[in-house]
Scaffold this active site. Structure first.
Site, PDB file in Angstrom:
ATOM      1  N   LYS A   1       0.846  -1.199   0.000  1.00  0.00           N
ATOM      2  CA  LYS A   1       0.000   0.000   0.000  1.00  0.00           C
ATOM      3  C   LYS A   1       0.877   1.244   0.000  1.00  0.00           C
ATOM      4  O   LYS A   1       2.041   1.220   0.398  1.00  0.00           O
ATOM      5  CB  LYS A   1      -0.950   0.012   1.200  1.00  0.00           C
ATOM      6  CG  LYS A   1      -0.292   0.125   2.589  1.00  0.00           C
ATOM      7  CD  LYS A   1       0.059   1.552   3.014  1.00  0.00           C
ATOM      8  CE  LYS A   1       0.829   1.578   4.328  1.00  0.00           C
ATOM      9  NZ  LYS A   1       1.533   2.866   4.560  1.00  0.00           N
TER      10      LYS A   1
ATOM     11  N   MET B   1      11.637  -4.028   2.502  1.00  0.00           N
ATOM     12  CA  MET B   1      11.485  -3.867   3.944  1.00  0.00           C
ATOM     13  C   MET B   1      11.770  -2.424   4.355  1.00  0.00           C
ATOM     14  O   MET B   1      12.503  -1.707   3.686  1.00  0.00           O
ATOM     15  CB  MET B   1      12.471  -4.795   4.670  1.00  0.00           C
ATOM     16  CG  MET B   1      12.252  -6.258   4.418  1.00  0.00           C
ATOM     17  SD  MET B   1      13.593  -7.246   5.140  1.00  0.00           S
ATOM     18  CE  MET B   1      13.412  -6.863   6.890  1.00  0.00           C
TER      19      MET B   1
ATOM     20  N   GLY C   1       7.686   1.722   4.298  1.00  0.00           N
ATOM     21  CA  GLY C   1       6.424   2.447   4.398  1.00  0.00           C
ATOM     22  C   GLY C   1       5.370   1.921   3.444  1.00  0.00           C
ATOM     23  O   GLY C   1       4.414   2.621   3.110  1.00  0.00           O
TER      24      GLY C   1
ATOM     25  N   ALA D   1       3.874  -1.294   3.983  1.00  0.00           N
ATOM     26  CA  ALA D   1       3.070  -2.285   4.710  1.00  0.00           C
ATOM     27  C   ALA D   1       3.318  -3.718   4.265  1.00  0.00           C
ATOM     28  O   ALA D   1       2.413  -4.548   4.284  1.00  0.00           O
ATOM     29  CB  ALA D   1       1.571  -1.958   4.611  1.00  0.00           C
ATOM     30  N   GLY D   2       4.570  -4.036   3.892  1.00  0.00           N
ATOM     31  CA  GLY D   2       4.874  -5.399   3.464  1.00  0.00           C
ATOM     32  C   GLY D   2       4.608  -6.428   4.547  1.00  0.00           C
ATOM     33  O   GLY D   2       3.972  -7.458   4.299  1.00  0.00           O
TER      34      GLY D   2
ATOM     35  N   SER E   1       2.661  -6.108   7.197  1.00  0.00           N
ATOM     36  CA  SER E   1       1.230  -6.123   7.488  1.00  0.00           C
ATOM     37  C   SER E   1       0.457  -6.906   6.440  1.00  0.00           C
ATOM     38  O   SER E   1      -0.470  -7.657   6.752  1.00  0.00           O
ATOM     39  CB  SER E   1       0.693  -4.689   7.572  1.00  0.00           C
ATOM     40  OG  SER E   1       1.267  -3.993   8.664  1.00  0.00           O
TER      41      SER E   1
ATOM     42  N   ASP F   1      -2.250  -1.387  10.168  1.00  0.00           N
ATOM     43  CA  ASP F   1      -2.388  -1.440   8.705  1.00  0.00           C
ATOM     44  C   ASP F   1      -3.023  -2.742   8.214  1.00  0.00           C
ATOM     45  O   ASP F   1      -3.444  -2.826   7.058  1.00  0.00           O
ATOM     46  CB  ASP F   1      -1.017  -1.304   8.031  1.00  0.00           C
ATOM     47  CG  ASP F   1      -0.529   0.134   7.971  1.00  0.00           C
ATOM     48  OD1 ASP F   1      -1.374   1.050   8.054  1.00  0.00           O
ATOM     49  OD2 ASP F   1       0.690   0.340   7.840  1.00  0.00           O
TER      50      ASP F   1
END
Length: 313
Positions: free
Chosen positions: A11, A100, A103, A105-106, A108, A141
């Site tokens: 995202k 990684m 920001g 959301a990997g 999540s 998230d």
């Protein structure tokens, strides 16, 4: 043994406003979250033991209890012990494409995929809302990563309202491979610098939230120019002064006339919106020429209306 492979999209934040403090210690937020097609592939399968095993093709990703995907499986086994006893433990395979500390959301999104995959594997029949309620206990998230698309997120990010889809726009992502930003550091630093000015009364809080209306109106009318002009991220105020290279990415993107450009979440990814794939690819190539750094990764992808979904769907 049954197994499911799921696509776990990343995202970006089109809007991130820190309104103030919450009684639970988190920040009160107003965000516009947007799924993109850049995604990890998460496979979950039942194993004969009561263990949780995580495998990843990126050796930098932890595979123990600090991984949100592991904790998602652990949560499901605690919540549904009779199904865990019946089906056994869970093996999780992560094929990482989302960087990684970016920001995006990997982690999540991986956790969201594990929750959805175990729901399918154990025939639980949980609704999307029930999965989101569970997921909010793991991270703010994750509920959005389950549903995806374009959404207004309030509270600490877990209260979601769907918005008009923007899935025909493209995005260029730029991130220095060895430059992560800690999300807890970013929020803590913002509180230290600006906490004294947080609104206290309900009327002040509502007045501050009202700032998001211009972005919401632009999205409702698919007014791309206005969307670009109203991109907003409070965390830029603390991250950009600290990380000169992230500021450089933002400044460079702005030279190539995108719809708009901004840092996503707490960074370190910076994105630029484009109206077509050809425009996005041109921006990417101009970025690559202007910053010839082997540590800089660039992606062209598309905004998406999909959250976690089966890989063959």
């Amino acid at each position: 043994m049954r197994s499911y492979s799921l696509v776990a999209p990343a995202k970006i934040n089109l809007y991130l406003q820190i309104v103030g403090d919450r009684p639970d210690g988190f920040h009160e937020l107003v965000m516009v979250l947007q799924s993109i097609e850049l995604a990890d592939l998460v496979t979950v399968r039942a194993i004969g033991t009561d263990q949780i095993r995580v495998h990843c093709d990126n050796p930098a990703v932890p595979v123990d209890q600090t991984n949100l995907a592991y904790r998602a499986a652990e949560l499901m086994m605690q919540e549904f012990p009779e199904m865990a006893a019946r089906f056994g433990g869970v093996e999780i395979d992560l094929q990482k494409r989302i960087p990684m500390g970016a920001g995006l959301a990997g982690g999540s999104s991986n956790a969201a995929a594990v929750l959805v995959g175990i729901d399918l594997m154990w025939n639980l029949g949980l609704t999307q809302w029930e999965l989101q309620e569970l997921s909010a206990r793991l991270g703010s998230d994750i509920p959005f990563c389950i549903s995806g698309g374009t959404a207004l997120a309030t509270g600490r990010g877990e209260q979601l309202a769907p918005l008009t889809s923007l899935d025909h726009l493209y995005v260029v992502l730029a991130k220095y491979r060895d430059l992560p930003v800690s999300t807890p550091w970013a929020y803590k630093t913002y509180r230290q610098k600006f906490g004294d000015a947080y609104p206290k009364s309900p009327s002040e809080i509502e007045a501050k939230k009202a700032r998001s209306r211009e972005m919401l109106n632009a999205i409702a009318h698919h007014d791309f120019k206005q969307i670009g002009q109203h991109l907003y991220n409070d965390l830029e105020l603390v991250v950009l002064p600290e990380f000169e290279k992230i500021q450089q990415l933002r400044d460079q993107f702005a030279k190539f006339n995108p719809i708009g450009t901004m840092m996503s979440g707490s960074g370190s990814t910076v994105f630029a919106l484009a109206e077509s794939r050809s425009q996005a690819e041109e921006i990417r190539e101009r970025m690559r020429s202007s910053i010839p750094d082997s540590d800089l990764d660039l992606w062209v992808t598309k905004l998406s209306q999909c959250g976690v979904h089966l890989a063959n769907s």
